[in-house]
Design a protein around this motif. Structure first.
Motif, PDB file in Angstrom:
ATOM      1  N   MET A  60       4.824   5.704   9.304  1.00  0.00           N
ATOM      2  CA  MET A  60       4.398   6.957   8.682  1.00  0.00           C
ATOM      3  C   MET A  60       5.545   7.621   7.924  1.00  0.00           C
ATOM      4  O   MET A  60       5.360   8.274   6.900  1.00  0.00           O
ATOM      5  CB  MET A  60       3.836   7.902   9.729  1.00  0.00           C
ATOM      6  CG  MET A  60       2.492   7.465  10.286  1.00  0.00           C
ATOM      7  SD  MET A  60       1.271   7.315   8.957  1.00  0.00           S
ATOM      8  CE  MET A  60      -0.016   6.385   9.785  1.00  0.00           C
ATOM      9  N   ASN A  61       6.765   7.461   8.409  1.00  0.00           N
ATOM     10  CA  ASN A  61       7.926   7.970   7.655  1.00  0.00           C
ATOM     11  C   ASN A  61       8.043   7.284   6.293  1.00  0.00           C
ATOM     12  O   ASN A  61       8.361   7.922   5.284  1.00  0.00           O
ATOM     13  CB  ASN A  61       9.205   7.771   8.452  1.00  0.00           C
ATOM     14  CG  ASN A  61       9.342   8.786   9.594  1.00  0.00           C
ATOM     15  OD1 ASN A  61       8.820   9.892   9.496  1.00  0.00           O
ATOM     16  ND2 ASN A  61      10.060   8.412  10.643  1.00  0.00           N
ATOM     17  N   HIS A  62       7.748   5.976   6.253  1.00  0.00           N
ATOM     18  CA  HIS A  62       7.794   5.245   4.972  1.00  0.00           C
ATOM     19  C   HIS A  62       6.686   5.719   4.035  1.00  0.00           C
ATOM     20  O   HIS A  62       6.895   5.825   2.818  1.00  0.00           O
ATOM     21  CB  HIS A  62       7.669   3.740   5.230  1.00  0.00           C
ATOM     22  CG  HIS A  62       8.833   3.155   5.950  1.00  0.00           C
ATOM     23  ND1 HIS A  62       8.813   1.893   6.514  1.00  0.00           N
ATOM     24  CD2 HIS A  62      10.070   3.643   6.207  1.00  0.00           C
ATOM     25  CE1 HIS A  62       9.973   1.640   7.076  1.00  0.00           C
ATOM     26  NE2 HIS A  62      10.764   2.681   6.903  1.00  0.00           N
ATOM     27  N   VAL A  63       5.505   5.967   4.599  1.00  0.00           N
ATOM     28  CA  VAL A  63       4.396   6.457   3.766  1.00  0.00           C
ATOM     29  C   VAL A  63       4.710   7.828   3.191  1.00  0.00           C
ATOM     30  O   VAL A  63       4.505   8.103   2.004  1.00  0.00           O
ATOM     31  CB  VAL A  63       3.080   6.494   4.594  1.00  0.00           C
ATOM     32  CG1 VAL A  63       1.957   7.151   3.782  1.00  0.00           C
ATOM     33  CG2 VAL A  63       2.669   5.093   5.020  1.00  0.00           C
ATOM     34  N   ILE A  64       5.252   8.709   4.024  1.00  0.00           N
ATOM     35  CA  ILE A  64       5.585  10.081   3.577  1.00  0.00           C
ATOM     36  C   ILE A  64       6.690  10.054   2.520  1.00  0.00           C
ATOM     37  O   ILE A  64       6.664  10.820   1.553  1.00  0.00           O
ATOM     38  CB  ILE A  64       6.002  10.951   4.789  1.00  0.00           C
ATOM     39  CG1 ILE A  64       4.807  11.137   5.717  1.00  0.00           C
ATOM     40  CG2 ILE A  64       6.550  12.303   4.327  1.00  0.00           C
ATOM     41  CD1 ILE A  64       5.166  11.783   7.043  1.00  0.00           C
ATOM     42  N   ALA A  65       7.618   9.131   2.675  1.00  0.00           N
ATOM     43  CA  ALA A  65       8.734   9.045   1.713  1.00  0.00           C
ATOM     44  C   ALA A  65       8.263   8.628   0.330  1.00  0.00           C
ATOM     45  O   ALA A  65       8.927   8.948  -0.683  1.00  0.00           O
ATOM     46  CB  ALA A  65       9.786   8.069   2.228  1.00  0.00           C
ATOM     47  N   LYS A  66       7.137   7.951   0.219  1.00  0.00           N
ATOM     48  CA  LYS A  66       6.623   7.501  -1.075  1.00  0.00           C
ATOM     49  C   LYS A  66       5.647   8.460  -1.705  1.00  0.00           C
ATOM     50  O   LYS A  66       5.160   8.229  -2.808  1.00  0.00           O
ATOM     51  CB  LYS A  66       5.942   6.122  -0.905  1.00  0.00           C
ATOM     52  CG  LYS A  66       6.860   5.005  -0.454  1.00  0.00           C
ATOM     53  CD  LYS A  66       7.892   4.696  -1.507  1.00  0.00           C
ATOM     54  CE  LYS A  66       8.782   3.554  -1.076  1.00  0.00           C
ATOM     55  NZ  LYS A  66       9.802   3.195  -2.099  1.00  0.00           N
ATOM     56  N   VAL A  67       5.326   9.537  -1.010  1.00  0.00           N
ATOM     57  CA  VAL A  67       4.346  10.491  -1.561  1.00  0.00           C
ATOM     58  C   VAL A  67       4.988  11.276  -2.707  1.00  0.00           C
ATOM     59  O   VAL A  67       6.124  11.743  -2.582  1.00  0.00           O
ATOM     60  CB  VAL A  67       3.874  11.452  -0.451  1.00  0.00           C
ATOM     61  CG1 VAL A  67       2.986  12.530  -1.051  1.00  0.00           C
ATOM     62  CG2 VAL A  67       3.113  10.685   0.617  1.00  0.00           C
ATOM     63  N   GLY A  77       0.762  -1.242   0.000  1.00  0.00           N
ATOM     64  CA  GLY A  77       0.000   0.000   0.000  1.00  0.00           C
ATOM     65  C   GLY A  77       0.787   1.282   0.000  1.00  0.00           C
ATOM     66  O   GLY A  77       0.182   2.366  -0.027  1.00  0.00           O
ATOM     67  N   LEU A  78       2.108   1.224   0.019  1.00  0.00           N
ATOM     68  CA  LEU A  78       2.883   2.464   0.081  1.00  0.00           C
ATOM     69  C   LEU A  78       2.731   3.295  -1.193  1.00  0.00           C
ATOM     70  O   LEU A  78       2.826   4.526  -1.153  1.00  0.00           O
ATOM     71  CB  LEU A  78       4.363   2.149   0.336  1.00  0.00           C
ATOM     72  CG  LEU A  78       4.696   1.569   1.721  1.00  0.00           C
ATOM     73  CD1 LEU A  78       6.194   1.316   1.839  1.00  0.00           C
ATOM     74  CD2 LEU A  78       4.215   2.500   2.837  1.00  0.00           C
ATOM     75  N   LEU A  79       2.520   2.643  -2.316  1.00  0.00           N
ATOM     76  CA  LEU A  79       2.338   3.363  -3.580  1.00  0.00           C
ATOM     77  C   LEU A  79       0.869   3.629  -3.893  1.00  0.00           C
ATOM     78  O   LEU A  79       0.548   4.153  -4.967  1.00  0.00           O
ATOM     79  CB  LEU A  79       2.966   2.561  -4.730  1.00  0.00           C
ATOM     80  CG  LEU A  79       4.487   2.348  -4.629  1.00  0.00           C
ATOM     81  CD1 LEU A  79       4.983   1.507  -5.795  1.00  0.00           C
ATOM     82  CD2 LEU A  79       5.226   3.691  -4.573  1.00  0.00           C
ATOM     83  N   TYR A  80      -0.005   3.236  -2.988  1.00  0.00           N
ATOM     84  CA  TYR A  80      -1.451   3.451  -3.182  1.00  0.00           C
ATOM     85  C   TYR A  80      -1.774   4.907  -2.867  1.00  0.00           C
ATOM     86  O   TYR A  80      -1.493   5.394  -1.777  1.00  0.00           O
ATOM     87  CB  TYR A  80      -2.239   2.524  -2.260  1.00  0.00           C
ATOM     88  CG  TYR A  80      -3.713   2.416  -2.570  1.00  0.00           C
ATOM     89  CD1 TYR A  80      -4.175   1.463  -3.473  1.00  0.00           C
ATOM     90  CD2 TYR A  80      -4.628   3.270  -1.957  1.00  0.00           C
ATOM     91  CE1 TYR A  80      -5.531   1.365  -3.745  1.00  0.00           C
ATOM     92  CE2 TYR A  80      -5.976   3.172  -2.237  1.00  0.00           C
ATOM     93  CZ  TYR A  80      -6.420   2.218  -3.131  1.00  0.00           C
ATOM     94  OH  TYR A  80      -7.759   2.117  -3.409  1.00  0.00           O
ATOM     95  N   GLU A  81      -2.354   5.608  -3.813  1.00  0.00           N
ATOM     96  CA  GLU A  81      -2.601   7.044  -3.647  1.00  0.00           C
ATOM     97  C   GLU A  81      -3.643   7.292  -2.555  1.00  0.00           C
ATOM     98  O   GLU A  81      -4.719   6.714  -2.559  1.00  0.00           O
ATOM     99  CB  GLU A  81      -3.092   7.639  -4.973  1.00  0.00           C
ATOM    100  CG  GLU A  81      -3.267   9.150  -4.932  1.00  0.00           C
ATOM    101  CD  GLU A  81      -3.694   9.708  -6.274  1.00  0.00           C
ATOM    102  OE1 GLU A  81      -3.894  10.939  -6.351  1.00  0.00           O
ATOM    103  OE2 GLU A  81      -3.819   8.928  -7.232  1.00  0.00           O
ATOM    104  N   GLY A  82      -3.296   8.154  -1.617  1.00  0.00           N
ATOM    105  CA  GLY A  82      -4.218   8.486  -0.521  1.00  0.00           C
ATOM    106  C   GLY A  82      -4.506   7.312   0.376  1.00  0.00           C
ATOM    107  O   GLY A  82      -5.656   7.106   0.773  1.00  0.00           O
ATOM    108  N   ILE A  83      -3.449   6.543   0.725  1.00  0.00           N
ATOM    109  CA  ILE A  83      -3.635   5.308   1.457  1.00  0.00           C
ATOM    110  C   ILE A  83      -4.386   5.518   2.775  1.00  0.00           C
ATOM    111  O   ILE A  83      -5.272   4.745   3.132  1.00  0.00           O
ATOM    112  CB  ILE A  83      -2.273   4.616   1.693  1.00  0.00           C
ATOM    113  CG1 ILE A  83      -2.445   3.321   2.486  1.00  0.00           C
ATOM    114  CG2 ILE A  83      -1.294   5.538   2.369  1.00  0.00           C
ATOM    115  CD1 ILE A  83      -3.269   2.285   1.811  1.00  0.00           C
TER     116      ILE A  83
END
Length: 258
Positions: free
Chosen positions: A251-258, A150-156
């Motif tokens: 959350m750091n991983h999610v932000i890094a993929k935005v 889900g890290l590349l899922y837009e607006g996860i």
């Protein structure tokens, strides 16, 4: 008249008499078969029991023999017995159904141990993570799934998942049944994790330390903020501290993929 003439005349007299009519016996039809009259049949041959003879009284009364269907009577008796057996089985099933509804089902409901809406430490105790990490299994599985799919899922964490599917997964975790996250979209899994955190009876930072975290966040220098925040974090219960660290890294991983 001579004797020869008498014999001759006698034979002539006998020959002059009309011959006796002898009724030829008709060939009997096949035993056991007879056609009913049009009003009594469906235009189809019916087999009768040869051992049963027509009653003479009924023959005189109705003008035709009455046949007894011994084979059909036995068949009807067998059908009645079968129906009786089926009825008994239905009764037994009904009794079993009532028994399970009164005894088994309440015990199953009582055995359900929810993990939503309970204290974090209790959720960890009821459903510990498979590798010994002090996290509820729902948190561990949701984060692992989102990290992988889900890290590349837009607006996860911004897009809400389908409520019915989120509720289905929630019920599975509350019943301690397998929840197949890979069958669902990442947004549904993210919504499930958000709902778990939202239904915690106490905030992740706890009621006692929440005000201290707020005070540390408004300190002027970064050095003072870090020192005060470290003090607050170390004061958290172990399960709260573990979950907080996992959420910060995730959350750091999610932000890094935005």
């Amino acid at each position: 008249m001579s004797d020869s003439e008498k014999n001759f005349s006698g034979s002539a007299d006998e020959s002059s008499k009309p011959p006796l009519l002898v009724k030829k016996k008709k060939k009997s039809e096949k035993p056991g078969y007879k056609m009913f009259d049009a009003e009594d049949s469906d235009d189809a041959p019916v087999m009768f029991d040869d051992s049963v003879r027509p009653s003479s009284t009924k023959l005189k009364k109705h003008g035709r023999p009455s046949f007894k269907f011994s084979g059909k009577i036995k068949l009807k008796e067998k059908e009645k017995e079968d129906k009786k057996d089926i009825g008994d089985k239905r009764d037994e099933k009904g009794l079993q159904k009532d028994y399970y509804s009164k005894t088994q089902i309440p015990s199953i409901v009582a055995a359900e141990i929810p993990v939503f809406g309970v204290a974090l430490s209790l959720a960890v105790e009821r459903t510990p993570s498979h590798d010994g990490i002090m996290l509820p299994v729902i948190v561990r599985e949701c984060i692992d799934y989102i990290e992988e799919h889900g890290l590349l899922y837009e607006g996860i964490y911004r897009i809400s998942g389908v409520k019915s599917k989120v509720q289905m997964l929630k019920d599975a975790y509350n019943r301690q049944q397998p929840a197949y996250l890979f069958e669902h979209d990442p947004s549904i899994v993210a919504s499930l994790l958000k709902q778990f955190l939202r239904e915690l009876p106490e905030p992740l930072l706890t009621n006692d330390l929440n005000s201290h975290f707020e005070e540390a966040s408004v300190l002027k220098t970064s050095k003072e903020r870090l020192e005060r925040l470290n003090q607050c974090i170390s004061s958290l219960p172990p399960c709260n501290r573990e979950l907080l660290s996992w959420m910060i890294v995730h959350m750091n991983h999610v932000i890094a993929k935005v």
